[in-house]
Design an enzyme around this catalytic site. Structure first.
Site, PDB file in Angstrom:
ATOM      1  N   GLU A  58       9.292   1.559  11.149  1.00 25.44           N
ATOM      2  CA  GLU A  58      10.297   2.519  11.051  1.00 25.44           C
ATOM      3  C   GLU A  58       9.760   3.851  11.270  1.00 25.44           C
ATOM      4  O   GLU A  58       8.827   4.198  10.366  1.00 25.44           O
ATOM      5  CB  GLU A  58      11.193   2.376   9.623  1.00 25.44           C
ATOM      6  CG  GLU A  58      11.768   1.104   9.415  1.00 25.44           C
ATOM      7  CD  GLU A  58      12.919   0.903  10.337  1.00 25.44           C
ATOM      8  OE1 GLU A  58      13.228   1.739  10.935  1.00 25.44           O
ATOM      9  OE2 GLU A  58      13.175  -0.633  10.712  1.00 25.44           O
ATOM     10  N   LYS A  73       0.722  -1.361   0.076  1.00 28.18           N
ATOM     11  CA  LYS A  73       0.056  -0.019  -0.034  1.00 28.18           C
ATOM     12  C   LYS A  73       0.987   1.093   0.119  1.00 28.18           C
ATOM     13  O   LYS A  73       1.452   1.443   0.860  1.00 28.18           O
ATOM     14  CB  LYS A  73      -1.003   0.076   1.349  1.00 28.18           C
ATOM     15  CG  LYS A  73      -2.009   0.958   0.927  1.00 28.18           C
ATOM     16  CD  LYS A  73      -2.435   1.679   2.125  1.00 28.18           C
ATOM     17  CE  LYS A  73      -1.800   3.314   2.584  1.00 28.18           C
ATOM     18  NZ  LYS A  73      -1.894   4.256   1.572  1.00 28.18           N
ATOM     19  N   CYS A  83      13.429  11.205   7.470  1.00 26.82           N
ATOM     20  CA  CYS A  83      13.334  10.857   8.835  1.00 26.82           C
ATOM     21  C   CYS A  83      14.345  10.937   9.735  1.00 26.82           C
ATOM     22  O   CYS A  83      14.546  11.259  10.764  1.00 26.82           O
ATOM     23  CB  CYS A  83      12.804   9.470   9.156  1.00 26.82           C
ATOM     24  SG  CYS A  83      14.122   8.313   8.178  1.00 26.82           S
TER      25      CYS A  83
END
Ligand code: NAD
Length: 482
Positions: free
Chosen positions: A242, A167, A276
């Site tokens: 994560e 997805k 990130c």
């Protein structure tokens, strides 16, 4: 969408738009998937599992290697899509599209080297350990590096015999659909890889809760990670998460200030700060604070912001209007709480950047630990300078005073001092100087605390996609009981 080896519309028959973040114009319509599509995709992946998982490792690895080759051959086309739907500067987008298939090569080879073990038990018993695929893996990914985030999971999952339902992020799912087009050429058992598009709140939740999904491999915000944990708890799924970060960058009084300022400015603006592992909080020793801030400001002003299709562009737009508004909201909150914006803080006005979701490289100073911008992830080209610190003990405590623990940097020319920091900082990665511990499939990556569970990359990351089974064999031939 790509389900069970076929191109299909969503059951709803509906589609939704994908926008170019540099022009605000629609570039495509993609199917609006929902729960019924999730059911179809998971059933297809379940059906494919016995066929895919029982292929020899050599055959599976060969197919995964072929996927890497096909992806590289399409790098230009994939890079262009990434620029169109994500705003990644063209040069970098093509580089990423050609570089990141390395994840498949690495997974294909390292899957071959994952061997079992035998354990000493007793003279009458042999115990051996065997690794098996986990089963049907749902791969749910964020928009910030749309392809890499999928490859990091799909490579190990496939190479080790799992089947997958991907997805992609709803904002930019075109590259994932292109990936399915390439996978189609491999003639895998139908349903080995499925791609369904649609919102996280429906497609993502249905996957995370699905009774027939064995594992969720997820990259995204900690907030969504927590929701997935809760949804997945119903069937006690394997989770690899994560998540977000608010990464401390510590500049000590003996640092090479010039090198630190240039390297950190580059990290802060990489992918327009939508990484990130970008610096989230700068802690600079009072003795070098002014010098570092001055050099960092000069470095931040140098990046060429512009049309991502222009090869000179280093800094593109943010991914969406909604995300730009979020980043601007953080800048405003810092001002409201008494911090000072000393660079940027607003949208550029010169064409072509008067359209699109651009925010200028920004520096905020005078931040105190309780302010919102000290605690929460901004995910934009916004550098947050905490008040200068005086001692090592003080800054270690400040750096650890956050719910996240993804990555960190310590700049010093005294490596023994740096290693004392490395021992005490609560983060999955500590970079002593320039590095963040290196990127690429051979290095483990993952966060502590609310930054995640499990690792990606390295053999540690591979093992996440296997179940370890203990098999005990009785070596004494039993007499048949009468
Ligand atoms: P997000 O959490 O909003 O979305 C990630 C994915 O989850 C998307 O596909 C989304 O559609 C889906 N989703 C949303 N709500 C869901 C739900 N309730 N159930 C299931 N799925 C759902 O994250 P984002 O805004 O796309 O990405 C940015 C975040 O990703 C940042 O926090 C960043 O730090 C993090 N990130 C972490 C890493 C890492 O390696 N730790 C790498 C890249 C990005």
């Amino acid at each position: 969408m790509w389900i069970g080896g076929n191109w299909v519309e969503a059951e709803s028959g509906k589609t939704y738009p994908v926008y170019n973040p540099a022009t605000e114009l629609e570039v495509a319509q993609v199917p609006l998937g929902g729960k019924a599509d999730v059911d179809k995709a998971v059933a297809a992946a379940r059906k494919a599992l016995p066929k895919w998982s029982t292929k020899s490792q050599a055959e599976r690895s060969q197919l995964v290697l072929k996927l890497a080759t096909l992806l590289r051959e399409s790098a230009k086309e994939i890079g262009e899509l990434d620029t169109l739907e994500h705003g990644t500067p063209a040069k970098r987008a093509v580089f990423l599209a050609a570089d990141t298939p390395g994840w498949f090569e690495w997974a294909a080879y390292s899957a071959k080297s994952l061997m079992g073990h035998t354990l000493p038990a007793s003279p009458e018993t042999l115990i051996y350990l065997q690794r098996e695929p986990v089963g049907v893996v749902a791969i749910i990914t964020p928009w910030n590096l749309p392809l890499l985030m999928i490859f990091q999971k799909l490579g190990p999952a496939l190479a080790l015999g799992n089947t997958c339902v991907i997805k992609p992020p709803s904002i930019n799912s075109l590259t994932a659909l292109k990936l399915a087009e390439i996978i189609e050429k491999l003639e895998l058992p139908p349903g080995t890889v499925n791609v369904i598009t649609g919102p996280g709140g429906t497609v993502g939740e249905a996957l995370a809760a699905h009774h027939d999904v064995d594992m969720v491999a997820f990259t995204g915000s900690s907030e969504t990670g927590k929701a997935i944990m809760s949804l997945a708890s119903g069937t006690v799924k394997r989770l690899q998460l994560e998540l977000g970060g608010k990464n401390p960058a510590i500049i000590l009084d003996d640092a090479d200030v010039n090198a630190a300022a240039n390297a950190m400015a580059k990290q802060q603006t990489n992918n327009s700060g939508q990484i990130c592992g970008s610096p989230g909080r700068f802690y600079v020793h009072e003795k070098v604070y002014d010098e570092f801030l001055e050099k960092f400001t000069v470095a931040m002003k140098k990046f060429v912001m512009g049309d991502p299709l222009d090869p000179k562009t280093e800094l593109g737009p943010l991914v969406s209007a909604q995300h730009r508004d979020r980043v601007e909201g953080y800048i405003q909150s810092a001002i409201d709480e008494g911090a000072k914006v000393i660079l940027g803080g607003k949208r550029p006005t010169t064409p072509p950047m008067n359209k699109g979701y651009y925010v200028l490289p920004t520096i905020i100073t005078g931040i105190t630990p309780k302010m919102k911008v000290a605690r929460e992830e901004i995910f934009g080209p916004v550098a947050c300078f905490m008040q200068p610190f005086k001692s090592d003990e003080e800054v270690i405590a400040l750096a650890n005073d956050n719910v996240y623990g993804l990555t960190s940097w310590v700049w010093t020319t005294d490596m023994a001092r740096g290693m004392r920091f490395a021992n005490q900082i609560q983060a999955g990665t500590v970079g002593l100087g320039q590095g963040r511990g290196g990127g690429g499939p051979e290095f483990p990556w993952g966060g502590f605390k609310e930054s995640g569970i499990g690792k990606e990359g390295s053999l540690y990351g591979m093992l996440e996609f296997t179940n370890l089974k203990r098999i005990a064999v009785d070596l004494v031939t039993p007499k048949k009981s009468v």
